[in-house]
Design an enzyme around this catalytic site. Sequence first.
Site, short mmCIF file in Angstrom:
data_model
loop_
_atom_site.label_atom_id
_atom_site.label_comp_id
_atom_site.label_asym_id
_atom_site.label_seq_id
_atom_site.Cartn_x
_atom_site.Cartn_y
_atom_site.Cartn_z
CG LEU A 1 5.02 -7.33 11.00
CD1 LEU A 1 5.99 -8.08 11.88
CD2 LEU A 1 3.95 -8.26 10.46
CG HIS A 60 0.57 0.21 1.57
ND1 HIS A 60 1.74 -0.39 1.19
CD2 HIS A 60 0.69 1.52 1.24
CE1 HIS A 60 2.55 0.51 0.66
NE2 HIS A 60 1.94 1.68 0.67
#
Length: 337
Positions: free
Chosen positions: A126, A230
């Site tokens: 993605l 992240h």
Amino acid sequence: MLRVRPIQDTDRDALFELANLSGLGFTSLPNDKELLNSRIELSTSSFAKQVESPSEEGYLLVLEDMETGTAVGTSAVKVGVGISKPFFSYKLFSIAQVSTAANRRFDMDMMVLVNEYAGSTEVGTLFVRPEFRGGGSGSLIARSRYLLIATQPQRFGRNILSELRGEVGEDGSCPFYEHLAKTFFQMDFEEADHLSGTTDKQFILDLMPKYPIYVDLLPPEAQALIGKTHRDGEGARKLLEKEGFRYERVIDIFDGGPTMTAPRDDLLAVKTSQVLAAKSGAPGSVRALVSNERIAGFRACLAMIDPCPKEGIVVVEPSILRALEINEGESIRFVEN
């Protein structure tokens, strides 16, 4: 208008650019033209073939700017992970340590190398160009995968997973990797990450320890990164959680990022999406993600719709019919967005 469709040969250069923009640690979108070309070819054949039961198909979608025809984002559905190539992860277990002689009892976590998800279907890859983020574009390219799955569920495994990137610095450093895997691989994170994304992963089986690793033996800064997403992936994690994915204490062996999982038939878009006949008309009051009911010619976009279940129709603007490449009376699948 933005819409989602299968990748085409003409999207190769745009995909290469997306891979270059994605940065280090994005294993599923490596900056490797040969590998990306093979994924385009696999996707083309997977969309075209008839499938009665899942094997090792791969479906690569792009987010298309319809004004220019350019692919400005991508996502993927990979079927049958961990079969021909192992899908290694660390699974965390809690064990009780007890000594009556020392009058001590406490719990400790340990990590075990597993191929936990063999045969599952993975959603990943993605990525959206920074200038096209916002306004629902991320949700569109992400959730379109679930409408694709809902169109023909038999093509996909019963368990769906998604790996999220862990903490990786802009300079390519990865604290979790530095304190653990580097000891066994004797190579930099960038090299190990590239090998993981472009080979059969035999090097992991050869070099990683086969025995449990006690978490308390890791430095505190490495422990803090276990299961941490992240910063650029926090939005993706929220989308996954909203869809029904959960973190079950399985992490990436390199960066410590979380693996999220959900039963296929419990995904929100799979479970709650509806299919009605399309009718052209004025914009409705319901914001939805809509798609046609095709595989090879899959199209999806965002729309303001007016569902009329009792009449068996859903009213959409003419531009939506054009984006989905369908006519009035054909089926539209939709889910509120």
